[in-house]
Design an enzyme around this catalytic site. Sequence first.
Site, short mmCIF file in Angstrom:
data_model
loop_
_atom_site.label_atom_id
_atom_site.label_comp_id
_atom_site.label_asym_id
_atom_site.label_seq_id
_atom_site.Cartn_x
_atom_site.Cartn_y
_atom_site.Cartn_z
N LYS A 27 0.88 -1.33 -0.08
CA LYS A 27 0.15 -0.07 -0.14
C LYS A 27 0.95 1.89 -0.07
CE LYS A 27 -4.35 1.11 0.44
NZ LYS A 27 -5.60 0.28 -0.13
P1 NAD Z 1 -13.39 7.69 -2.42
O1 NAD Z 1 -12.80 8.57 -2.53
O2 NAD Z 1 -13.85 7.46 -4.04
O3 NAD Z 1 -15.27 7.98 -1.32
C1 NAD Z 1 -14.83 8.06 -0.68
C2 NAD Z 1 -16.12 8.43 -0.21
O4 NAD Z 1 -15.81 8.84 1.78
C3 NAD Z 1 -16.10 10.15 -0.53
O5 NAD Z 1 -17.91 9.29 -0.42
C4 NAD Z 1 -16.26 11.07 0.75
O6 NAD Z 1 -17.03 11.83 0.94
C5 NAD Z 1 -16.48 9.89 1.96
N1 NAD Z 1 -15.14 10.08 3.25
C6 NAD Z 1 -14.75 10.63 3.45
N2 NAD Z 1 -14.02 11.03 4.68
C7 NAD Z 1 -15.67 11.07 5.66
C8 NAD Z 1 -15.91 11.24 6.74
N3 NAD Z 1 -14.59 11.79 7.21
N4 NAD Z 1 -16.86 10.09 7.20
C9 NAD Z 1 -17.66 10.54 6.33
N5 NAD Z 1 -17.28 10.29 5.10
C10 NAD Z 1 -16.29 10.48 4.62
O7 NAD Z 1 -12.93 6.28 -2.35
P2 NAD Z 1 -13.35 5.39 -2.29
O8 NAD Z 1 -12.12 4.31 -3.60
O9 NAD Z 1 -14.33 4.75 -2.99
O10 NAD Z 1 -12.40 4.24 -1.01
C11 NAD Z 1 -13.54 3.87 0.31
C12 NAD Z 1 -13.32 2.80 0.84
O11 NAD Z 1 -12.68 1.95 0.15
C13 NAD Z 1 -10.96 3.28 1.41
O12 NAD Z 1 -11.65 2.30 2.58
C14 NAD Z 1 -10.76 2.10 0.62
O13 NAD Z 1 -9.19 2.19 1.35
C15 NAD Z 1 -11.88 0.99 0.65
N6 NAD Z 1 -11.18 0.01 -0.94
C16 NAD Z 1 -11.32 1.12 -2.07
C17 NAD Z 1 -11.19 -0.05 -3.41
C18 NAD Z 1 -10.85 0.60 -4.54
O14 NAD Z 1 -11.18 -0.14 -5.74
N7 NAD Z 1 -12.21 2.22 -4.96
C19 NAD Z 1 -11.22 -1.13 -2.92
C20 NAD Z 1 -10.83 -1.67 -2.06
C21 NAD Z 1 -11.05 -0.58 -0.52
#
Ligand code: NAD
Length: 437
Positions: free
Chosen positions: A127
């Site tokens: 990561k």
């Molecule tokens: P993203 O940036 O597309 O979206 C993040 C979302 O979280 C947004 O809606 C934002 O407004 C919200 N957010 C941020 N801070 C916040 C807070 N303090 N309280 C409430 N909401 C908040 O990110 P993503 O890619 O959707 O990733 C989200 C989670 O999923 C992360 O933990 C990431 O590690 C995990 N994840 C993502 C992927 C991927 O393929 N994108 C894969 C596995 C895991």
Amino acid sequence: MNSASHPTSGGNFPARIPSYLQSDNLGPWGIYLQQVDRVAPYLGHLASWIETLKHPKRALIVDVPIHLDNGTIAHFEGYRVQHNTSRGPGKGGVRFHQDVTLSEVMALAAWMSIKNAAVNVPYGGAKGGIRVDPKLLSKGELERMTRRYTSEIGIIIGPTKDIPAPDVNTNEQIMAWMMDTYSMNEGSTATGVVTGKPIDLGGSLGRREATGRGVFTVGVEAAKHIGLDIDTCRVAIQGFGNVGGIAAKLFAQAGSRVVAVQDHAGAIYNGGGLDVPSLLNHVMVHGTVVGFPKAEPIEREAFWDVECDILIPAALDQQLTQANANRIRARMVIEGANGPTTPEADDIFQERNILVVPDVIANAGGVTVSYFEWVQDFSSFFWSEDEINSRLVRIMQDAFSAIWQVAKEHQVTLRTATFIVACKRILHARELRGLYP
Ligand code: NAD
């Protein structure tokens, strides 16, 4: 201005104490270590190798200096951690967030090792991240920061060494800049160095939706086991980005009512079910769910009290804690985010008979299609979206079913069951490879 007269930080970016010098009591890495300790009794003779999982193989901290648009220079702290490479090259996303710490990146890298082994893709875990609020950067600043970071970690990444991907606040464009920077330094185009790229640069169809699709797929499987009807259930989602937004769309398409959403700016509620396609459009225009006309605004904290059947944390880590776990009114938690539940909250959910489908299986859809992308890049032969989605669903269903069996056999939570399956695979690979020298 010569470099000696440049400030060490500029604009909106005051100098900060490096995170690795700050006290970090438990932190995400501490949570991961507790999870590993819980699995040790189930590993048989492989338990003698367990220390392997408690030490990241490699952790690189880099300084990322860039010229800001206002003529000053800002320094950002960047990381790339390779937790384990026993089963193959490192694989895991890159996060741009002002609160990123080394401890967090170490934990996220470790969870990638577990996740990749749980769905049996031939990767270790890695990561990366930069401690920055990218919303404060112009597009040019963001590009310069991404490129300099890529160049700094270029000594340890590569298509057969460690393959970054998008995570919080990073996207296809950032992957394109990373791929280009690495390729420029290598002297040849290396599409396989990152996944989550734009389709026109060797990206895969279905990658953007893959994590949300995986969340939905395991949600459907888990719901069958606890007698929950997807077509009538109520869903609450924290985070409406790539993971939360797509999961919402798929649950709504299946007939579920998405009753509440919280994001970084606030929370909204509609007991009759939010109009998810309109909400996705609203977020595209306004950058937040706040202000969506066909819902009532609720306090951020009130989100945790919403009555629902499925709660999907899909934002940041450590959101479900001792402080709010007793308030949750859901039958099942599906962890879209990485590390959203603390061990204390896990125990409370177990006592309250709330099923937790852990991150290490629930959000593995993203890395599964990243694996497909990497394979397609190596062969320069691209698959149809249907083929990708059906392979993804099959892998997720099979992995979930195997983990459910292990949970039943040992009478443990799905998290511990996933760790049992994954840790055995990693440690068996380690044992076969042995130690060098
Ligand atoms: P993203 O940036 O597309 O979206 C993040 C979302 O979280 C947004 O809606 C934002 O407004 C919200 N957010 C941020 N801070 C916040 C807070 N303090 N309280 C409430 N909401 C908040 O990110 P993503 O890619 O959707 O990733 C989200 C989670 O999923 C992360 O933990 C990431 O590690 C995990 N994840 C993502 C992927 C991927 O393929 N994108 C894969 C596995 C895991």
